[in-house]
Design an enzyme around this catalytic site. Structure first.
Site, PDB file in Angstrom:
ATOM      1  N   SER A  59       0.804  -1.227   0.000  1.00  0.00           N
ATOM      2  CA  SER A  59       0.000   0.000   0.000  1.00  0.00           C
ATOM      3  C   SER A  59       0.841   1.284   0.000  1.00  0.00           C
ATOM      4  O   SER A  59       1.802   1.408   0.743  1.00  0.00           O
ATOM      5  CB  SER A  59      -0.907   0.018   1.229  1.00  0.00           C
ATOM      6  OG  SER A  59      -1.610   1.244   1.259  1.00  0.00           O
ATOM      7  N   THR A  83      -9.363  -2.071   2.598  1.00  0.00           N
ATOM      8  CA  THR A  83      -8.868  -2.740   1.391  1.00  0.00           C
ATOM      9  C   THR A  83      -8.965  -4.245   1.531  1.00  0.00           C
ATOM     10  O   THR A  83      -9.564  -4.777   2.475  1.00  0.00           O
ATOM     11  CB  THR A  83      -7.452  -2.227   1.011  1.00  0.00           C
ATOM     12  OG1 THR A  83      -7.153  -2.708  -0.311  1.00  0.00           O
ATOM     13  CG2 THR A  83      -6.385  -2.710   1.969  1.00  0.00           C
ATOM     14  N   LYS A 124     -13.579  -5.315   1.885  1.00  0.00           N
ATOM     15  CA  LYS A 124     -14.523  -4.297   1.397  1.00  0.00           C
ATOM     16  C   LYS A 124     -15.982  -4.732   1.462  1.00  0.00           C
ATOM     17  O   LYS A 124     -16.866  -3.895   1.606  1.00  0.00           O
ATOM     18  CB  LYS A 124     -14.181  -3.901  -0.049  1.00  0.00           C
ATOM     19  CG  LYS A 124     -12.899  -3.107  -0.126  1.00  0.00           C
ATOM     20  CD  LYS A 124     -12.555  -2.686  -1.521  1.00  0.00           C
ATOM     21  CE  LYS A 124     -11.160  -2.066  -1.489  1.00  0.00           C
ATOM     22  NZ  LYS A 124     -10.863  -1.248  -2.623  1.00  0.00           N
ATOM     23  N   ASP A 155     -14.104   4.289  -4.507  1.00  0.00           N
ATOM     24  CA  ASP A 155     -13.424   3.593  -5.618  1.00  0.00           C
ATOM     25  C   ASP A 155     -14.168   3.823  -6.934  1.00  0.00           C
ATOM     26  O   ASP A 155     -13.538   4.032  -7.979  1.00  0.00           O
ATOM     27  CB  ASP A 155     -13.394   2.066  -5.364  1.00  0.00           C
ATOM     28  CG  ASP A 155     -12.288   1.639  -4.421  1.00  0.00           C
ATOM     29  OD1 ASP A 155     -11.328   2.411  -4.228  1.00  0.00           O
ATOM     30  OD2 ASP A 155     -12.391   0.520  -3.872  1.00  0.00           O
ATOM     31  N   GLY A 188     -11.988 -10.691 -12.005  1.00  0.00           N
ATOM     32  CA  GLY A 188     -12.163 -10.760 -10.552  1.00  0.00           C
ATOM     33  C   GLY A 188     -13.595 -10.456 -10.161  1.00  0.00           C
ATOM     34  O   GLY A 188     -14.331  -9.796 -10.916  1.00  0.00           O
ATOM     35  N   GLY A 197     -14.501  -6.997  -4.048  1.00  0.00           N
ATOM     36  CA  GLY A 197     -15.026  -5.667  -3.732  1.00  0.00           C
ATOM     37  C   GLY A 197     -14.723  -4.628  -4.809  1.00  0.00           C
ATOM     38  O   GLY A 197     -15.608  -3.857  -5.208  1.00  0.00           O
ATOM     39  N   ALA A 198     -13.497  -4.594  -5.299  1.00  0.00           N
ATOM     40  CA  ALA A 198     -13.133  -3.576  -6.293  1.00  0.00           C
ATOM     41  C   ALA A 198     -13.884  -3.809  -7.602  1.00  0.00           C
ATOM     42  O   ALA A 198     -14.292  -2.853  -8.279  1.00  0.00           O
ATOM     43  CB  ALA A 198     -11.626  -3.598  -6.526  1.00  0.00           C
ATOM     44  N   TYR A 209      -1.220  -0.667  -8.511  1.00  0.00           N
ATOM     45  CA  TYR A 209      -0.267   0.420  -8.781  1.00  0.00           C
ATOM     46  C   TYR A 209       1.137   0.073  -8.285  1.00  0.00           C
ATOM     47  O   TYR A 209       2.095   0.793  -8.553  1.00  0.00           O
ATOM     48  CB  TYR A 209      -0.744   1.732  -8.130  1.00  0.00           C
ATOM     49  CG  TYR A 209      -1.015   1.587  -6.644  1.00  0.00           C
ATOM     50  CD1 TYR A 209      -2.311   1.308  -6.188  1.00  0.00           C
ATOM     51  CD2 TYR A 209       0.010   1.672  -5.710  1.00  0.00           C
ATOM     52  CE1 TYR A 209      -2.572   1.137  -4.839  1.00  0.00           C
ATOM     53  CE2 TYR A 209      -0.245   1.501  -4.357  1.00  0.00           C
ATOM     54  CZ  TYR A 209      -1.531   1.243  -3.939  1.00  0.00           C
ATOM     55  OH  TYR A 209      -1.785   1.061  -2.596  1.00  0.00           O
TER      56      TYR A 209
HETATM   57  P1  NAP Z   1     -10.837  -8.958  -3.194  1.00  0.00           P
HETATM   58  O1  NAP Z   1     -12.147  -8.478  -2.654  1.00  0.00           O
HETATM   59  O2  NAP Z   1     -10.041  -9.905  -2.418  1.00  0.00           O
HETATM   60  O3  NAP Z   1     -11.163  -9.584  -4.644  1.00  0.00           O
HETATM   61  C1  NAP Z   1     -10.208  -9.960  -5.562  1.00  0.00           C
HETATM   62  C2  NAP Z   1     -10.849 -10.928  -6.569  1.00  0.00           C
HETATM   63  O4  NAP Z   1      -9.834 -11.304  -7.475  1.00  0.00           O
HETATM   64  C3  NAP Z   1     -11.344 -12.211  -5.904  1.00  0.00           C
HETATM   65  O5  NAP Z   1     -12.713 -12.110  -5.630  1.00  0.00           O
HETATM   66  C4  NAP Z   1     -11.006 -13.283  -6.929  1.00  0.00           C
HETATM   67  O6  NAP Z   1     -12.123 -13.502  -7.834  1.00  0.00           O
HETATM   68  C5  NAP Z   1      -9.876 -12.713  -7.737  1.00  0.00           C
HETATM   69  N1  NAP Z   1      -8.553 -13.237  -7.354  1.00  0.00           N
HETATM   70  C6  NAP Z   1      -7.999 -13.294  -6.119  1.00  0.00           C
HETATM   71  N2  NAP Z   1      -6.749 -13.803  -6.176  1.00  0.00           N
HETATM   72  C7  NAP Z   1      -6.507 -14.080  -7.497  1.00  0.00           C
HETATM   73  C8  NAP Z   1      -5.408 -14.621  -8.198  1.00  0.00           C
HETATM   74  N3  NAP Z   1      -4.273 -14.980  -7.582  1.00  0.00           N
HETATM   75  N4  NAP Z   1      -5.514 -14.786  -9.549  1.00  0.00           N
HETATM   76  C9  NAP Z   1      -6.646 -14.409 -10.199  1.00  0.00           C
HETATM   77  N5  NAP Z   1      -7.728 -13.900  -9.560  1.00  0.00           N
HETATM   78  C10 NAP Z   1      -7.657 -13.720  -8.240  1.00  0.00           C
HETATM   79  O7  NAP Z   1      -9.890  -7.696  -3.527  1.00  0.00           O
HETATM   80  P2  NAP Z   1     -10.345  -6.234  -3.939  1.00  0.00           P
HETATM   81  O8  NAP Z   1     -10.508  -5.414  -2.735  1.00  0.00           O
HETATM   82  O9  NAP Z   1     -11.456  -6.350  -4.915  1.00  0.00           O
HETATM   83  O10 NAP Z   1      -9.010  -5.680  -4.668  1.00  0.00           O
HETATM   84  C11 NAP Z   1      -8.545  -6.251  -5.874  1.00  0.00           C
HETATM   85  C12 NAP Z   1      -7.299  -5.529  -6.366  1.00  0.00           C
HETATM   86  O11 NAP Z   1      -7.600  -4.180  -6.730  1.00  0.00           O
HETATM   87  C13 NAP Z   1      -6.186  -5.422  -5.313  1.00  0.00           C
HETATM   88  O12 NAP Z   1      -4.949  -5.596  -5.958  1.00  0.00           O
HETATM   89  C14 NAP Z   1      -6.314  -3.998  -4.799  1.00  0.00           C
HETATM   90  O13 NAP Z   1      -5.101  -3.493  -4.273  1.00  0.00           O
HETATM   91  C15 NAP Z   1      -6.704  -3.275  -6.100  1.00  0.00           C
HETATM   92  N6  NAP Z   1      -7.401  -2.006  -5.854  1.00  0.00           N
HETATM   93  C16 NAP Z   1      -6.799  -0.850  -6.234  1.00  0.00           C
HETATM   94  C17 NAP Z   1      -7.473   0.365  -6.051  1.00  0.00           C
HETATM   95  C18 NAP Z   1      -6.839   1.641  -6.475  1.00  0.00           C
HETATM   96  O14 NAP Z   1      -7.237   2.713  -5.990  1.00  0.00           O
HETATM   97  N7  NAP Z   1      -5.905   1.615  -7.403  1.00  0.00           N
HETATM   98  C19 NAP Z   1      -8.737   0.390  -5.466  1.00  0.00           C
HETATM   99  C20 NAP Z   1      -9.323  -0.831  -5.115  1.00  0.00           C
HETATM  100  C21 NAP Z   1      -8.641  -2.016  -5.297  1.00  0.00           C
HETATM  101  P3  NAP Z   1     -12.438 -15.000  -8.357  1.00  0.00           P
HETATM  102  O15 NAP Z   1     -12.240 -15.885  -7.177  1.00  0.00           O
HETATM  103  O16 NAP Z   1     -13.877 -14.928  -8.771  1.00  0.00           O
HETATM  104  O17 NAP Z   1     -11.510 -15.293  -9.485  1.00  0.00           O
END
Ligand code: NAP
Length: 248
Positions: free
Chosen positions: A14, A60, A64, A100, A123, A126-127, A205
């Site tokens: 982060s 995060t 979420k 977001d 994916g 949450g995002a 990022y």
């Molecule tokens: P999350 O709730 O844990 O969800 C991630 C999803 O990705 C899971 O539901 C899963 O879906 C899939 N996944 C998990 N591990 C994986 C892997 N190794 N290979 C392929 N698919 C995988 O996480 P999140 O909060 O949505 O965040 C996701 C990403 O977005 C993170 O890297 C976070 O840092 C980034 N993000 C960035 C910002 C920003 O401001 N730039 C904002 C929000 C989030 P399935 O099981 O259905 O495949």
């Protein structure tokens, strides 16, 4: 000291603390601090927040969606999205917001061309929900891609997504695959067939160019990482916390 922060399971990737500390310095704010809180669980969140004396915090991966039942209120956008990444604490009550979605929409919009009318969202966490909401607002249709499509009625498999790639020119990575420290990972099992028409947006990022974005760049696609989105959502979160203080 007014205390703010970020909660998540692992926060080594982060840059939120750096962003807030830089903003506090630039704005001459001396009575606020922003910390990273690695929490193994969100059980007893409200007691923990009260103990820490937080006035607001970001949420995060992977919390979420998990924090929603713990909120005392949700703003309409967070409720519609079903994910919270910003919490305002007012008189001990936790109000969930989603910054977001507007941050993603604001950073995507200037990059769009008429052929970006359909998207693949990688994916289902949450995002991805915030991204889907933003795409809907922008009038872009989308399909979720999941490693386990059988668990998600609206999602397709990565194998099916590879077939769709040649007609779907906007691809948004909402998985952590490729994020620091696992920088060799990509959400794709095989290299997707991308072209100059494709716009590939990775919410990650850190690193600034994930393996997915490197693959896309080699194919001539336009690429964008999650840094501008991070900055926009942090700015919007700060505004919510400031307004909350002023309303008191
Ligand atoms: P999350 O709730 O844990 O969800 C991630 C999803 O990705 C899971 O539901 C899963 O879906 C899939 N996944 C998990 N591990 C994986 C892997 N190794 N290979 C392929 N698919 C995988 O996480 P999140 O909060 O949505 O965040 C996701 C990403 O977005 C993170 O890297 C976070 O840092 C980034 N993000 C960035 C910002 C920003 O401001 N730039 C904002 C929000 C989030 P399935 O099981 O259905 O495949």
């Amino acid at each position: 000291m007014k205390k703010y922060g970020l909660i998540g399971k692992k926060l080594g990737h982060s840059w939120s603390k750096d962003w807030f500390e830089k903003m506090f310095r630039q704005e001459g704010i001396r009575d606020a601090a922003y910390q990273l809180y690695e929490l193994p669980t969100t059980d007893n969140l409200s007691q923990w927040v009260a103990q820490e004396g937080l006035l607001g915090f970001n949420v995060t991966i992977p919390y979420k969606q998990k924090v929603i039942p713990m909120m005392d209120g949700l703003d309409p956008e967070a409720e519609a999205i079903g994910a919270v990444n910003c919490v305002e604490v007012v008189g001990g009550r936790m109000i969930g917001h989603n910054t977001d979605a507007p941050a993603f929409a604001q950073t995507l919009q200037p990059l769009l061309h008429p052929w970006h009318s359909q998207a693949l969202i990688l994916g289902t966490g949450g995002a991805s929900k915030a991204v889907a909401y933003a795409l809907q607002q922008l009038g872009i249709s989308f399909t979720f891609v999941s490693r386990t499509p059988e668990k998600h009625p609206h999602a397709i498999s990565y194998a099916a997504a590879l077939d769709c790639c040649s007609q779907t020119y906007l691809i948004v990575n909402c998985t952590p695959a490729g994020m620091f420290p696992d920088v060799d990972q990509s959400p794709w099992p095989n290299t997707p067939p991308l072209t100059e028409r494709h716009l590939c947006y990775d919410l990650i990022y850190n690193p600034t160019k994930t393996r997915f974005l490197q693959q896309a760049k080699r194919c001539g696609a336009s690429i964008v990482n999650g840094l501008a989105m991070l900055e926009h959502q942090a700015q919007l979160s700060w505004q919510i916390w400031l307004d909350s203080q002023q309303d008191k």
